[in-house]
Design an enzyme around this catalytic site. Structure first.
Site, PDB file in Angstrom:
ATOM      1  N   GLU A 265       0.828  -1.209   0.000  1.00 26.79           N
ATOM      2  CA  GLU A 265       0.000   0.000   0.000  1.00 26.79           C
ATOM      3  C   GLU A 265       0.866   1.265   0.000  1.00 26.79           C
ATOM      4  O   GLU A 265       0.596   2.217  -0.738  1.00 26.79           O
ATOM      5  CB  GLU A 265      -0.945   0.011   1.207  1.00 26.79           C
ATOM      6  CG  GLU A 265      -2.014  -1.058   1.159  1.00 26.79           C
ATOM      7  CD  GLU A 265      -3.030  -0.852   0.041  1.00 26.79           C
ATOM      8  OE1 GLU A 265      -3.207   0.288  -0.431  1.00 26.79           O
ATOM      9  OE2 GLU A 265      -3.657  -1.845  -0.365  1.00 26.79           O
TER      10      GLU A 265
ATOM     11  N   ASN B 296       1.113   3.927  -3.046  1.00 29.71           N
ATOM     12  CA  ASN B 296       0.817   5.350  -2.845  1.00 29.71           C
ATOM     13  C   ASN B 296       1.938   6.224  -3.388  1.00 29.71           C
ATOM     14  O   ASN B 296       1.688   7.256  -4.015  1.00 29.71           O
ATOM     15  CB  ASN B 296       0.607   5.662  -1.357  1.00 29.71           C
ATOM     16  CG  ASN B 296      -0.802   5.386  -0.897  1.00 29.71           C
ATOM     17  OD1 ASN B 296      -1.679   5.019  -1.674  1.00 29.71           O
ATOM     18  ND2 ASN B 296      -1.026   5.559   0.392  1.00 29.71           N
TER      19      ASN B 296
ATOM     20  N   ARG C  68      -9.895   4.242  -7.494  1.00 28.73           N
ATOM     21  CA  ARG C  68      -9.280   3.620  -6.313  1.00 28.73           C
ATOM     22  C   ARG C  68     -10.107   3.954  -5.080  1.00 28.73           C
ATOM     23  O   ARG C  68     -10.774   4.963  -5.006  1.00 28.73           O
ATOM     24  CB  ARG C  68      -7.837   4.082  -6.150  1.00 28.73           C
ATOM     25  CG  ARG C  68      -6.976   3.581  -7.297  1.00 28.73           C
ATOM     26  CD  ARG C  68      -5.511   3.848  -7.048  1.00 28.73           C
ATOM     27  NE  ARG C  68      -4.726   3.273  -8.111  1.00 28.73           N
ATOM     28  CZ  ARG C  68      -4.256   2.033  -8.100  1.00 28.73           C
ATOM     29  NH1 ARG C  68      -4.465   1.257  -7.083  1.00 28.73           N
ATOM     30  NH2 ARG C  68      -3.560   1.578  -9.119  1.00 28.73           N
TER      31      ARG C  68
END
Length: 143
Positions: free
Chosen positions: A47, A51, A104
Site C-alpha cells: 500500500e 501510494n 481507487r
C-alpha cells in the site's frame, strides 16, 4: 541490543511494488514471523509503495527508498518518496479519501494502520512523503 538494518532504493515503476514486498518479507524472516505477520507486513508495504508510485510521482519517474530495521522482535519500516507530497496528511489518512480519479478506494492508509502496530506519515508539499510503520513480531508468543 540486537539490531539489523537494510536500505534499498528503486524506481517508481509499478512493477517494482511486488519486489518491495518480497524484499521486506525476506528481511523480516530472521524474527521467525508467522505467515499472518508476513502477510500483514507485505500488504502494508504494498500500500505504501503503491501510494508513492501513484500519488507521489503520478506519471513522472522517481525514486522510492525503503529503510527497515529490526530491534529485538520489532520491525520498523520507512517508505520514502521525493514526489509531490501531501498537502493535508490528516485528511489523506481518512478512510475513503482519495485524490485519484481512477476509481481507487482511498483505503491505503487505513490498510496500513490495520495491519501494522504503528503508523505515522510525514509529508511536505513539493518535497515528498515518508511513511513510518512498525510491527511487533511474535506478539502472541512468549519470547
Amino acid at each position: 541490543m540486537n539490531r539489523n538494518e537494510m536500505k534499498i532504493e528503486f524506481g517508481s515503476d509499478p512493477r517494482n511494488e511486488s519486489f518491495a514486498r518480497v524484499v521486506v518479507a525476506s528481511f523480516m524472516t530472521r524474527t521467525n514471523p508467522t505467515l499472518e505477520e508476513v502477510a500483514d507486513v507485505k500488504t502494508a508495504v504494498s500500500e505504501a509503495v503503491t501510494n508513492s508510485i501513484i500519488h507521489g510521482y503520478g506519471q513522472k519517474e522517481g525514486t522510492i527508498e525503503i529503510r527497515a530495521y529490526i530491534e529485538e522482535r520489532k520491525l520498523y519500516i520507512e517508505i520514502i518518496d521525493y514526489g509531490c507530497g501531501i498537502e493535508d496528511v490528516e485528511k489523506a489518512m481518512e478512510p475513503m479519501f482519495t485524490t485519484g480519479k481512477d476509481g481507487r478506494s482511498g483505503m491505503g492508509f487505513s490498510f496500513m494502520e490495520a495491519f501494522m502496530d504503528e503508523l505515522t506519515v510525514e509529508s511536505e508539499p513539493g518535497k515528498g512523503t515518508t511513511v513510518k510503520m512498525a510491527k511487533k513480531i511474535g506478539a502472541g508468543c512468549a519470547v
